[in-house]
Structures are given as C-alpha cells and as structure tokens.
Design an enzyme around this catalytic site. Structure first.
Site, mmCIF file in Angstrom:
data_model
loop_
_atom_site.group_PDB
_atom_site.id
_atom_site.type_symbol
_atom_site.label_atom_id
_atom_site.label_comp_id
_atom_site.label_asym_id
_atom_site.label_seq_id
_atom_site.Cartn_x
_atom_site.Cartn_y
_atom_site.Cartn_z
ATOM 1 N N GLY A 179 0.800 -1.225 0.000
ATOM 2 C CA GLY A 179 0.000 0.000 0.000
ATOM 3 C C GLY A 179 0.823 1.261 0.000
ATOM 4 O O GLY A 179 0.753 2.067 0.943
ATOM 5 N N GLY A 181 0.413 3.919 -1.570
ATOM 6 C CA GLY A 181 -0.426 5.114 -1.516
ATOM 7 C C GLY A 181 -0.756 5.517 -0.095
ATOM 8 O O GLY A 181 -1.234 6.631 0.149
ATOM 9 N N ASP A 182 -0.513 4.630 0.850
ATOM 10 C CA ASP A 182 -0.660 4.916 2.281
ATOM 11 C C ASP A 182 0.697 5.122 2.952
ATOM 12 O O ASP A 182 0.901 6.094 3.689
ATOM 13 C CB ASP A 182 -1.364 3.750 2.982
ATOM 14 N N THR A 183 1.614 4.185 2.755
ATOM 15 C CA THR A 183 2.855 4.211 3.529
ATOM 16 C C THR A 183 3.771 5.365 3.153
ATOM 17 O O THR A 183 4.428 5.957 4.022
ATOM 18 C CB THR A 183 3.611 2.876 3.395
ATOM 19 N N GLY A 186 2.512 8.407 4.732
ATOM 20 C CA GLY A 186 2.801 8.292 6.158
ATOM 21 C C GLY A 186 4.231 8.676 6.478
ATOM 22 O O GLY A 186 4.501 9.372 7.466
#
Length: 409
Positions: A179, A181-183, A186
């Site tokens: 992921g 697009g998340d990590t 983050g």
C-alpha cells in the site's frame, strides 16, 4: 500486559498524540515510535478499524491483536476516549498540553465538528505541531476541488501517477502490491512533523503540517513530471524494464526471476562474459549506453534467453557482487536470507493468546541512538489510566471516562 522497556532512541524526548487510523497515518507515527517518540494512540471505544480486521492465527485464543495492527502499532500506547462526549474532548485537550504534536488522518472538518480543530488546539499549546494526512490535503495549505473526497491507497496510487507507469504493458496500468499510496504519505507526514517540531523548539511557534496522499505519490513518481516537461512524453507502463536504461530490469531464471542493473559499459561486459554471451558488447547494436537503450527490446530478449538457462541460485553465484543483481524473493526466501537476519529486519513480538509473531523491523539504522521494536502493539485502552494521570486528570474524572467506555453503545 506487555513488558515495555524504557524509551530510547533519537526521538525519546518527543511526545505525539496520535489520532490516526487504518494504515497511512499509523505508519508515520510508527516510524516516530520506532525511534523512541512517546506515541499515545487515542482510540474510540470501538478501537481503530484495523483492530477488528485481523488476521489471526488459528490457535489464537484471545484475538485481541491482529497481524495488521501489530505491525503498524508496535511501540505505541493506547488511550480509549469517546471524543463525542464532553469528557472525552476535555481529556484530549489535557493530553495536548505537553505534547509536541497531534497527528490525525480524518476527512477534512471531522475534528472541527468535535471542537478539536487546529485553531482550538493551538490556543492550548502554542508550540503544538498539528499533522494532518488526507487524500487531497487541507484547505489551509491549498484548497483542492477534491478536498472532501474520501481516499484510500488505491485512489492515491491511481491519481498520483504511480499506477500509470506500472504494469506489464503500455495498456495495463497496475496497482503496486504493497500500500504505497498509504505508507509513502505516512513517511512524509513523519518527516513533516519532525521538521515542524524542530522549528517549534527553535522559535516557540507551532504550525499546521499538511500531507495529501495524492501529492506524496506524485512526489515519488517525480520522473513522469520531468519526462513530460523536458521530453514531451506521456510515460506509460514499461513492464519490468526501464524506459531508457538497458539492461535494467527483471529477467527469467529456470525457477523464477532475477533483476539486473548493468546499463554501464563495465557492468555490461561482466554480465555478458558470465552469461556466456561475450560477443554482445561488440555487437554494433549494443556497443554503447545509448545504443543499448535504443535497441533495448532486442537486447532484453537475447539476455532473457541466457538467464533462463540457470536457476536463481546459480545466477546469484555467477553475478552476485560483480554487477547490481538481486533475485526476486518471496517472503519465505526473505526469511531465509542471511542479509535480513543480520539487519534485524524481521523481529518477533509478543502475541496474546498465541506464540510470538513476526513483523517487519526498523530499516533506519543508527549507531548511537538505534531505533527498535521495543514492545507489541497495545491492547485497546491499555494505557488510559496511566496517560490521563500524566495529563493531570483527577481520579474522579478518570473514573467517569472509564465508566463511559464501559457503557453499552
């Protein structure tokens, strides 16, 4: 209860109030916690959604910590508050008083409706850094027409450009497996929060830190921007090879696949000699960096025919350490690879209800203040009483909050 070792690490003097959930925000605060920051995860009575998603081992008799939650919430504490109640709001404000930062990844306006927006919290703590991570950012730094849209990893991957250049052929955009697009957002949030804390400690001035998931994905896809500007190209997926470097990509082995990055003349000569095709560097189609790029599709086919004759282990023996080389490994192979053991990149954490489970380790190594996985993820509300006492709440106020949590929904 977990055994929590004393906080150490480069960020041991930083305190974060963590309102994030799912993957993107928690991944950023995990990075801070791994390096010693005191990260207090504030959860609603039902807990972070990832608490409920597992997965669990079949023999897990308690099912209170799933693998997903264990991986990204290690090293954190958990405080359970209902922010829809006056008591919960007051308790959060008390936690903010001595915090360096508060971090959240709700949709725009959610905390404002609860009376906990940035403008309210900075009046409590002038040095407070407020980190926000949303799909399309916050109007405070740039009002996107999509600012009210919800987003998850796959949306950020698609709109930020990484899917548009990933795939087996020019017509098949493909989601990147993990992921990112998340990590990646983050990670950028963690960096932004640290930069703002540094500024706040120097000047006494906190600020709002805003990361849009789509922006973060575009930033790490930077090549597509300059390719379009400088070359007039609209890059498309290139499969498992580079659009202008060759050989630079994935090649077949008899039992899987390997990767090679031997675009430089010196590396290319070694590669061809070891594979038994020493004549290729003298071929007029491949005699220079530019020619190999121009004729890359032919060269890829010729090299693939050679690599396919050998196993991954044989190719590693032939090429490893001589040119940039790596086998494509699954997790079973990674766990058996001595590199990851030497680097402590797979670690065990306590698993209530079962034997310890393995999660990914800390990739940023430091000689004097090493980060590490100190303890498992927290149980829901495991540190509520401890942290509310730290914030100065009375025993009566703490008892009231605990009673509210115990009431049926």
């Amino acid at each position: 209860m977990s055994t929590v070792s004393p906080r150490t690490g480069a960020l041991a003097d930083i305190r974060i109030i963590d309102l994030t959930q799912m993957l993107a925000g928690p991944f950023g605060t995990m990075m801070l916690a791994d390096h010693g920051a005191d990260v207090v995860k504030v959860e609603a009575p039902a807990g972070d959604m990832t608490r409920l998603s597992g997965p669990y081992r079949q023999d897990d008799s308690e099912r209170v910590l799933g693998g997903y939650f264990q991986s990204i919430c290690r090293n954190k504490k958990s405080v359970c508050l209902d922010l829809k109640t006056p008591q919960g709001v007051a308790a959060l404000k008390a936690l903010i008083v001595d915090a360096d930062a508060v971090v959240e990844n709700f949709r725009a306006g959610v905390l404002e409706k609860l009376g906990l927006g940035y403008e309210v919290l900075r009046e409590i703590n002038q040095k407070l850094v407020y980190g926000a991570l949303r799909g399309f950012g916050d109007a405070r730094t740039g009002a996107s027409p999509y600012s009210d849209w919800p987003a998850f990893d796959v949306v950020a991957q698609a709109m930020g450009g990484i899917m548009g250049v990933t795939g087996p052929d020019t017509d098949t955009p493909t989601k990147v497996g993990p992921g990112v697009g998340d990590t990646i957002p983050g990670m950028m949030l963690a960096f932004g929060v640290l930069a703002a804390i540094h500024h706040a400690r120097r000047t006494g001035q906190g600020q709002f830190v805003d990361v849009a998931m789509t922006d973060a994905v575009l930033a790490i896809s930077e090549r597509i921007v300059w390719q379009h500007s400088v070359l007039g190209q609209v890059p498309r997926p290139e499969g498992n090879h580079h659009p202008f470097l060759c050989p630079f990509g994935m090649y077949p082995a008899r039992d899987g696949f390997i990767t090679i990055a031997a675009q430089q003349d010196s590396y290319f000569g070694v590669l061809c000699q070891k594979l038994g095709c020493a004549e290729l560097p003298a071929d007029p189609r491949f005699g220079s960096y530019a020619l190999r790029s121009e004729n890359r599709h032919v060269l890829i086919g010729l090299l693939s025919a050679q690599t396919a004759r050998f196993t991954k282990a044989e190719l590693k023996q032939m090429l490893g350490g001589r040119i940039p080389f790596g086998a494509v490994q699954d997790i079973a192979e990674i766990e058996a690879d001595p590199h990851f053991a030497a680097r402590e990149m797979i670690v065990e954490v306590e698993q209530p209800g079962s034997t310890p489970i393995r999660i990914a380790g800390v990739p940023i190594k430091m000689t004097e203040t090493p980060g590490r996985v100190r303890h498992r993820a927290p149980l829901l509300g495991e540190h509520t009483e401890q942290e509310l006492r730290h914030a100065g709440l009375s025993e009566a106020a703490i008892a009231e909050i605990l009673a509210l949590r115990a009431e049926p929904a």
